[in-house]
Design a protein around this motif. Structure first.
Motif, PDB file in Angstrom:
ATOM      1  N   LYS A 540       0.838  -1.212   0.000  1.00  0.00           N
ATOM      2  CA  LYS A 540       0.000   0.000   0.000  1.00  0.00           C
ATOM      3  C   LYS A 540       0.867   1.255   0.000  1.00  0.00           C
ATOM      4  N   ASN A 541       0.368   2.285  -0.684  1.00  0.00           N
ATOM      5  CA  ASN A 541       1.025   3.600  -0.729  1.00  0.00           C
ATOM      6  C   ASN A 541       2.521   3.475  -1.069  1.00  0.00           C
ATOM      7  N   THR A 542       2.797   2.656  -2.055  1.00  0.00           N
ATOM      8  CA  THR A 542       4.192   2.388  -2.417  1.00  0.00           C
ATOM      9  C   THR A 542       4.388   2.599  -3.917  1.00  0.00           C
ATOM     10  N   GLU A 543       5.513   3.232  -4.264  1.00  0.00           N
ATOM     11  CA  GLU A 543       5.863   3.436  -5.661  1.00  0.00           C
ATOM     12  C   GLU A 543       6.989   2.481  -6.057  1.00  0.00           C
ATOM     13  N   LYS A 573      -6.666   3.642  -8.352  1.00  0.00           N
ATOM     14  CA  LYS A 573      -5.616   4.059  -7.425  1.00  0.00           C
ATOM     15  C   LYS A 573      -4.269   3.382  -7.703  1.00  0.00           C
ATOM     16  N   ASP A 610       2.531   3.095  -9.104  1.00  0.00           N
ATOM     17  CA  ASP A 610       2.251   3.645  -7.771  1.00  0.00           C
ATOM     18  C   ASP A 610       0.936   3.081  -7.255  1.00  0.00           C
ATOM     19  N   ASN A 611       1.024   2.263  -6.209  1.00  0.00           N
ATOM     20  CA  ASN A 611      -0.187   1.735  -5.567  1.00  0.00           C
ATOM     21  C   ASN A 611      -0.623   2.703  -4.480  1.00  0.00           C
ATOM     22  N   LYS A 612      -1.642   3.520  -4.770  1.00  0.00           N
ATOM     23  CA  LYS A 612      -2.114   4.526  -3.823  1.00  0.00           C
ATOM     24  C   LYS A 612      -3.258   4.018  -2.957  1.00  0.00           C
ATOM     25  N   ASN A 613      -3.566   2.724  -3.095  1.00  0.00           N
ATOM     26  CA  ASN A 613      -4.574   2.140  -2.215  1.00  0.00           C
ATOM     27  C   ASN A 613      -4.051   2.093  -0.783  1.00  0.00           C
ATOM     28  N   ASN A 614      -4.947   2.116   0.145  1.00  0.00           N
ATOM     29  CA  ASN A 614      -4.569   2.039   1.561  1.00  0.00           C
ATOM     30  C   ASN A 614      -4.479   0.595   2.041  1.00  0.00           C
ATOM     31  N   ASN A 641       9.889   2.762  -3.394  1.00  0.00           N
ATOM     32  CA  ASN A 641       9.992   4.055  -2.687  1.00  0.00           C
ATOM     33  C   ASN A 641      11.437   4.553  -2.695  1.00  0.00           C
TER      34      ASN A 641
END
Length: 700
Positions: A540-543, A573, A610-614, A641
């Protein structure tokens, strides 16, 4: 009245003749079955194939004796030129590591670097454990020698092993009376469809090479001079090679059975001597199996009945009339979740049900379709659709379509020569050569195994080729060449061949008119882990960021975020961006079918996902498990990241997708001109020989 020995020999020859007739029919009149678009291209029709085969036969009747009488210097110079072309071929083309070959490469690299954790794939398919151990030895050697391109290194190793096998067999087979040994070596080196398998880092060409070594030692045992002890040593080496081959490529077990039948029924030895041969065979087979189990234990490999796919699943798959016996994902994995021993029982029940309920005519059609899949194409392309050229801008699908058309008459001609060789043995039914019987039984056994029992795949058919080469080199043309007997017959054959090629040229003309969608691979990074051998999460929230290159203009990107469907909100997302020299040229969100339209010129690019899911995305197919020391052909480093993560490697493929013909008018004309030229040359030689013979007769 036929004696028992004659009856057995009639069965041997009869089964060989029938099998070769089916192989000739499949390769001459049928098309490879395509269950997937562009998997295997269609071949030109029977007019072309028969006409071109007549051209080859007309020239071969002259060439075989000419080659056999060629000086050593000239002959080996010719072999040297072919070897150079062979090496150029394997340098110019690359076959991407996908599915089985990629798993074997990954695991062998892991083992070479001291990691003995086995991917789940091997616990499902333990038959590929030993080929991974085999390649581990070479990758360790590459690491020691600081060779960084392990893919090219493995390709060269396979090329050297195969060439050694064919030269070794040649050196032993030439002691057989009237054997065209130079012709055998020329076929082995020049049969370019096998060059493709040097690019296929697996067990196919290794198994073929081991067969050639086995044939060589077996020939030395049968025809070599020396004491009985020395001959037993040759036999020992033959069985040692074959049992080692079985460990790496299990369908070679059929060849071992053929060899055992030859020992029992054909070889002229006393009962005691045959018993010694059988004890050597079973002893080595048992020792090799114990040895392989010991190696697996040393490499920390373990599996269990529940994880391992039972053997009967392939037999069940081979009886699936809907897939024509080909590998079927649903027919395999739908059984996987059932607990053992219930799963094996249900698979056996399924086999019985398919045999009982399928109409007999449909079963016959199924077996014919399986024969078509496995043995129709001289150039098996089912597993080579992803071949590309990194050196030149070669359109690989079109290039190999042309090669497939050129190869097919050669393939048919080899079958015809092998058939003639068997038929010539009818005259000596009482005293059949053991090497002839061994070759016949191996061809018949492999044919029946893949047609009646196992799943179908075109590359499985190459196992018969060493035996086809042997039989095709035993054809006796002295006093047999039809075109050298009567001038009228030579003219008739020439006219028939010419007409067939002209009709073939007219009736296949749509090949240069009909356009179809062709996917030309331009880049690939690793492989898709369909067994989830080492599941990877998109955190989650990782590029994620990595570099990649494309060789030619590309317009389709395939990047599988996840097999199972994600929600529309989840897909929105997950952002996918591609940069060229720090300029973003593509911006999109993930989609359901994992295909994306792109416009990429040859060069280097950076992809950011980019996974912008939580929440994490489990079981992603975008990456595979790896480590820093694995030498992937298109190696790249993933940043997570902005920090290097050496535990994963990206998996994606990029294509140039266009609607075009598979062959240009230039190459189309070239193919027909080549075979017409060969036909005219062959018939011309025949007529010239007839004229010279007549002149000599008149002078007398």
């Amino acid at each position: 009245m036929l004696t028992n020995n004659k009856v057995i020999n009639v069965i041997f020859l009869g089964s060989g003749i029938l099998t070769l007739l089916v192989l000739i029919a499949a390769s001459t009149i049928s098309q490879p079955i395509n269950l997937a678009n562009n998997l295997t291209p269609d071949l030109m029709n029977s007019f072309y194939r028969i006409g071109a085969s007549i051209a080859l036969l007309s020239i071969i009747t002259f060439l075989i004796n000419k080659i056999q009488s060629m000086s050593k210097a000239k002959f080996w110079s010719m072999i040297g030129i072919i070897f150079v072309i062979q090496v150029m071929f394997i340098i110019v083309f690359i076959r991407s590591l996908t599915t089985d070959t990629a798993y074997v490469f990954n695991q062998a690299e892991q083992l070479a670097n001291g990691n003995y954790d086995w991917l789940k794939y091997f616990k499902i398919y333990p038959n590929n454990v030993m080929i991974s151990a085999f390649w581990m030895l070479f990758y360790k050697l590459f690491n020691f020698l600081h060779i960084t391109n392990h893919y090219l290194g493995a390709v060269l190793v396979q090329t050297i092993i195969y060439d050694f096998g064919i030269v070794f067999a040649y050196n032993q087979l030439k002691i057989i009376p009237k054997f065209h040994s130079k012709w055998f070596l020329l076929i082995g080196f020049a049969y370019f469809p096998l060059w493709l398998f040097n690019l296929f880092i697996y067990n196919d060409i290794i198994g073929l090479s081991i067969l050639l070594i086995c044939i060589g030692f077996f020939t030395k045992f049968l025809y070599g001079k020396g004491s009985n002890l020395r001959k037993y040593c040759y036999f020992f080496m033959s069985i040692l090679a074959l049992t080692f081959g079985i460990v790496l490529r299990q369908n070679l077990m059929i060849v071992l059975i053929a060899l055992l039948i030859t020992i029992i029924f054909v070889i002229k030895k006393t009962a005691k001597q045959k018993l010694i041969l059988l004890l050597i065979t079973f002893g080595l087979f048992g020792a090799m199996n114990i040895g392989s189990k010991s190696i697996q234990k040393q490499l920390n490999f373990e599996t269990d009945n529940q994880t391992m796919m039972p053997t009967v699943s392939w037999i069940n798959m081979g009886l699936n009339v809907h897939s024509a016996g080909q590998s079927d994902v649903y027919d395999t994995w739908n059984w996987y979740s059932i607990d053992e021993p219930e799963r094996t029982k249900e698979l056996k029940d399924s086999i019985k049900y398919r045999l009982d309920t399928t109409p007999k005519i449909d079963l016959i059609k199924l077996f014919w379709h399986k024969a078509r899949i496995t043995f129709t194409a001289g150039l098996p392309l089912m597993d080579f659709k992803d071949v590309r050229s990194d050196v030149f801008s070669i359109n690989a699908p079109r290039f190999f379509y042309v090669l497939a058309q050129i190869a097919q008459p050669i393939y048919i001609t080899l079958f015809i020569l092998a058939l003639l060789s068997i038929m010539q043995n009818v005259k000596i039914i009482k005293e059949l050569s053991p090497i002839v019987v061994f070759s016949i039984l191996s061809i018949v056994g492999i044919f029946l195994f893949h047609v009646l029992l196992w799943e179908s795949r075109d590359r499985y058919g190459i196992v018969i080729l060493p035996f086809i080469f042997v039989l095709a080199s035993m054809t006796d043309f002295s006093g047999f060449s039809l075109i050298y007997k009567k001038k009228m017959l030579a003219w008739i054959i020439g006219i028939i061949g010419t007409l067939l090629l002209i009709v073939g040229g007219v009736t296949n003309i749509n090949a240069i008119k009909n356009k179809q969608v062709i996917n030309r691979e331009t880049s690939r990074l690793t492989y898709s882990d369909y067994t989830y051998s080492h599941p990877i999460k998109l955190y989650k929230n990782t590029e994620y960021k990595f570099k990649f290159e494309v060789d030619n203009y590309s317009n389709v990107l395939f990047a599988s975020i996840k097999d199972s469907e994600l929600t529309r909100n989840e897909l929105k997302k997950i952002n996918i961006n591609i940069y060229s020299k720090n300029n973003r040229i593509i911006k999109t969100n993930a989609n359901v079918d994992n295909r994306y339209k792109v416009k990429l010129k040859p060069g280097s690019y950076v992809m950011k996902i980019d996974n912008k899911n939580n929440h994490d995305i489990p079981n992603s197919r975008l990456f595979v498990y790896s480590n820093k020391n694995i030498k992937w052909p298109d190696d790249t480093t993933v940043q997570k990241n902005n920090k290097n993560d050496y535990s994963i490697e990206p998996t994606l493929s990029i294509f140039e997708q266009n609607k075009q013909t598979l062959i240009s008018s230039y190459w189309y004309v070239f193919i027909f001109v080549i075979y017409l030229a060969l036909l005219f040359f062959g018939i011309g030689i025949g007529l010239n020989k007839l004229t010279n013979n007549n002149e000599l007769y008149l002078e007398d």
